[in-house]
Design an enzyme around this catalytic site. Structure first.
Site, PDB file in Angstrom:
ATOM      1  N   CYS A 177       0.843  -1.197   0.000  1.00 42.62           N
ATOM      2  CA  CYS A 177       0.000   0.000   0.000  1.00 42.62           C
ATOM      3  C   CYS A 177       0.880   1.249   0.000  1.00 42.62           C
ATOM      4  CB  CYS A 177      -0.970  -0.051   1.178  1.00 42.62           C
ATOM      5  SG  CYS A 177      -2.442   0.922   0.848  1.00 42.62           S
ATOM      6  N   HIS A 182      -3.555  -5.080   0.611  1.00 44.28           N
ATOM      7  CA  HIS A 182      -2.874  -5.609   1.802  1.00 44.28           C
ATOM      8  C   HIS A 182      -2.944  -7.138   1.803  1.00 44.28           C
ATOM      9  CE1 HIS A 182      -2.390  -1.820   4.096  1.00 44.28           C
ATOM     10  NE2 HIS A 182      -3.394  -1.432   3.328  1.00 44.28           N
ATOM     11  N   GLU A 236      -1.431  -9.177   3.532  1.00 45.13           N
ATOM     12  CA  GLU A 236      -1.231  -9.773   4.864  1.00 45.13           C
ATOM     13  C   GLU A 236      -2.535 -10.230   5.517  1.00 45.13           C
ATOM     14  OE1 GLU A 236      -0.783  -6.605   4.079  1.00 45.13           O
ATOM     15  OE2 GLU A 236      -1.288  -5.209   5.695  1.00 45.13           O
TER      16      GLU A 236
HETATM   17  N1  GLN Z   1      -1.852   6.667   2.942  1.00 48.14           N
HETATM   18  C1  GLN Z   1      -1.984   5.889   1.765  1.00 48.14           C
HETATM   19  C2  GLN Z   1      -3.357   6.000   1.143  1.00 48.14           C
HETATM   20  O1  GLN Z   1      -4.291   6.401   1.777  1.00 48.14           O
HETATM   21  C3  GLN Z   1      -1.638   4.447   2.010  1.00 48.14           C
HETATM   22  C4  GLN Z   1      -2.626   3.762   2.882  1.00 48.14           C
HETATM   23  C5  GLN Z   1      -2.123   2.449   3.404  1.00 48.14           C
HETATM   24  O2  GLN Z   1      -0.947   2.169   3.327  1.00 48.14           O
HETATM   25  N2  GLN Z   1      -3.009   1.656   3.958  1.00 48.14           N
HETATM   26  O3  GLN Z   1      -3.529   5.660   0.006  1.00 48.14           O
END
Ligand code: GLN
Length: 603
Positions: free
Chosen positions: A398, A525, A527
């Site tokens: 992300c 994600h 994970e």
């Molecule tokens: N801050 C970034 C976004 O909002 C990444 C978010 C995250 O890593 N969950 O896109």
């Protein structure tokens, strides 16, 4: 539906969540279908706005629910998929009651904690318990309910009252209460003290709840006379008192419960003897024991923001562990506070700066996890740059993927001010931009949340191979910003491949650097869907690459790797583990006995 309620006493942080998940797993191993509910007595409607620093990570579900990290434990241990309704908070309950009040549903009555809030809690539990979570139709057989907090907390009172009423309503034989408590050992005399447990059980009883089993956390197994004493004072049968003493890893907890026949005690309370089978935890046992025996290290540098509290990245850690165990490596995570890598730290705190770079340079692989806000962004960019230039395996999740893109735009495309508009709204080179799916005004409403489908653009890439050559995968998301589609062409020319996208083709889901051993970023994600025995593909790739074994992993395919018992006498040439039979133990001569190895495919 049978209910198992797990409460906690004496102190918080006893591992109630792991205990409750382990109970669920044990029941599942006895052939029952199990679901779970976590009750969090705080006022937030969900965990979405809570700081991971204070409360641990925000776990994300398929339906986009942002929930307590304990739901992650349930999903991992029970291999189920929960819904946002499986996490009840005070905020959710009050909101639903107040909404009903505004609609006039209470017909002019005074709306009160008892009976309106307590009724709403019971209705919610019954409704959530009915939802299928294991991919099969129809409800589960047993619902494990974990009540957060400690008995006696003011905020849990309405829940205690509701659960007391609930136990009466569903009737004896359908409700089993397991109280998790602490039996401290006083150093001076080494005596196991029962008084705190006695007090907490008394507190429980005074609130109308009667424990059927006691699960006592202690450093060592409880002495027989201590069990007898607890039984006498707490009015719990001696055989229903279980010790959860310290174990090398949490996968042993279900085994402790099984060895002490917790399942038999539960089945007696719930009248389940006729349908339950003997617990089958063969594969689970193999994995728990294998994890203790691993010795060949793999070092992963975790470059993040909340490095002080490992719970802030719990699922990432678990995913790394699943992948390492599957590849028979002992995982070492080196925590690096991203800002310590920055130039400013070199001046302000040279020791921290040196230590951070030393850790980064000593790592076999680098992971930059998700995150929000600009603190440490520069440090993360430096870590990504270091991994790219030195051909160290890198996984960016992300924010970690966005960081990789920004770094490349700056270093290779020469766009010095390239940035995400999250950190620099005015940048002339916005390579990561706000691409919301939901509301722009409400907190928690602007995110792209939950399961979304990701389509591979080519099969000739590492990620597609790691995912077993599937054409698409469903993974969970939680973000607002994404790679600017207008800049994709230039980034591709700079060496980045956008190997997976969403259905529209406008949202970039996976990036891979060509000509690098392993440099992958995912907007989602992975994970959250990693499981013991079913490690997440991109984590398997990172660990394999970090150990120089990516090629052989790609040949085998990383999915569905299972630890299975090996035939007696087999020798594993890779780890020099000699497989004999029986329980895996470390032999005195330093060789390892056991019967376990890892194979492709289903056992
Ligand atoms: N801050 C970034 C976004 O909002 C990444 C978010 C995250 O890593 N969950 O896109």
């Amino acid at each position: 539906m049978k209910y198992v309620l797990v409460t906690g006493g004496v102190v918080s942080g006893l591992g109630k969540g792991v205990t409750a998940s382990s109970i669920g797993l044990l029941l599942k191993a006895c052939g029952l279908r199990v679901t779970s509910i976590k009750i969090d007595p705080y006022l937030n409607t969900d965990a979405g706005t809570m700081s991971p620093f204070e409360h641990g990570e925000v776990f994300v579900l398929d339906d986009g629910g942002e929930v307590d990290l304990d739901l992650g434990n349930y999903e991992r241990f029970l291999d189920i998929k929960l819904t946002r309704d499986n996490n009840i908070t005070t905020g959710k309950i009050y909101q639903s009651v107040i909404d009903r009040e505004r609609k006039g549903d209470y017909l002019g009555k005074t709306v009160q904690v008892v009976p309106h809030i307590t009724d709403a809690i019971q209705e919610w539990i019954e409704r959530a318990a009915q939802m299928p979570v294991d991919g099969k139709p129809g409800p589960a057989d047993v619902c494990v309910i974990e009540l957060g907090g400690t008995i006696g907390d003011i905020e849990s009172m309405p829940f205690i009252e509701a659960l007391g009423q609930f136990s009466y309503r569903v009737g004896a034989g359908n409700f089993c209460l397991i109280h998790v408590s602490l039996v401290p050992v006083l150093n001076v005399v080494g005596e196991q003290k029962t008084k705190p447990t006695q007090h907490s059980v008394r507190g429980l009883r005074s609130l109308g709840l009667i424990p059927h089993l006691l699960a006592c956390r202690s450093t060592t197994a409880l002495d027989e006379n201590v069990k007898v004493k607890l039984s006498q004072f707490c009015h719990v049968p001696r055989e229903n008192i279980i010790t959860l003493y310290d174990v090398p890893n949490i996968w042993h907890i279900p085994l402790l419960l099984r060895d002490q026949k917790a399942h038999e005690a539960i089945f007696k309370v719930l009248n389940l003897q006729s349908i339950a089978t003997e617990p089958d935890l063969e594969e689970w046992t193999s994995r728990a024991e294998l994890a203790d025996l691993l010795h060949e290290p793999v070092r992963i540098a975790m470059v993040g923001k909340y490095t002080g509290l490992s719970d802030s990245y719990l699922s990432v850690l678990k995913a790394l562990l699943h992948a390492s165990v599957a590849q028979r490596k002992k995982l070492f995570v080196d925590w690096i506070a991203a800002c310590d890598l920055e130039d400013a730290t070199a001046k302000e705190n040279p020791d921290a700066y040196k230590a951070a770079w030393k850790l980064l340079k000593g790592a076999d692989g680098v992971l930059v996890p998700g995150g929000f806000g600009d603190r440490g962004v520069q440090g993360k960019i430096l870590a990504a740059k270091y991994a790219r230039e030195n051909r160290i395996p890198y996984l960016g999740i992300c924010l970690g993927m966005q960081i990789a893109v920004i770094e490349l735009a700056r270093s290779i495309l020469g766009l010095k001010d390239a940035n995400s508009t999250e950190f620099d709204p005015q940048t002339k080179n916005p390579c990561v931009i706000f691409m919301p799916e939901g509301s722009k005004t409400h907190m928690g409403g602007t995110m792209r949340l939950g399961s979304r489908r990701t389509f591979f653009q080519t099969m000739d890439c590492k990620s597609a191979k790691l995912y077993g050559n599937k054409t698409f995968v469903d993974e969970r998301h939680r973000h607002r910003y994404e790679v600017n589609p207008e800049m994709v062409g230039r980034l591709e020319k700079a060496g980045l491949s956008f190997t997976a996208k969403d259905i529209s083709g406008r949202r970039m889901e996976i990036v891979e650097l060509r000509n690098h051993p392993y440099y992958i970023g995912a907007q989602f994600h992975p994970e959250f869907k990693s499981r013991p025995g079913k490690p997440s593909a991109l984590f398997s790739g990172l660990i394999a690459a970090a150990c120089g074994q990516l090629d052989s992993l790609l040949l085998q395919g990383s999915e569905n790797k299972r630890i299975i018992p090996m035939a007696a006498g087999t020798i594993d040439t890779q780890t020099a583990i000699i497989y004999q039979n029986g329980t895996a133990t470390k032999a005195s001569n330093g060789t390892l006995d056991g019967i376990y190895s890892i194979c492709n495919g289903v056992h």
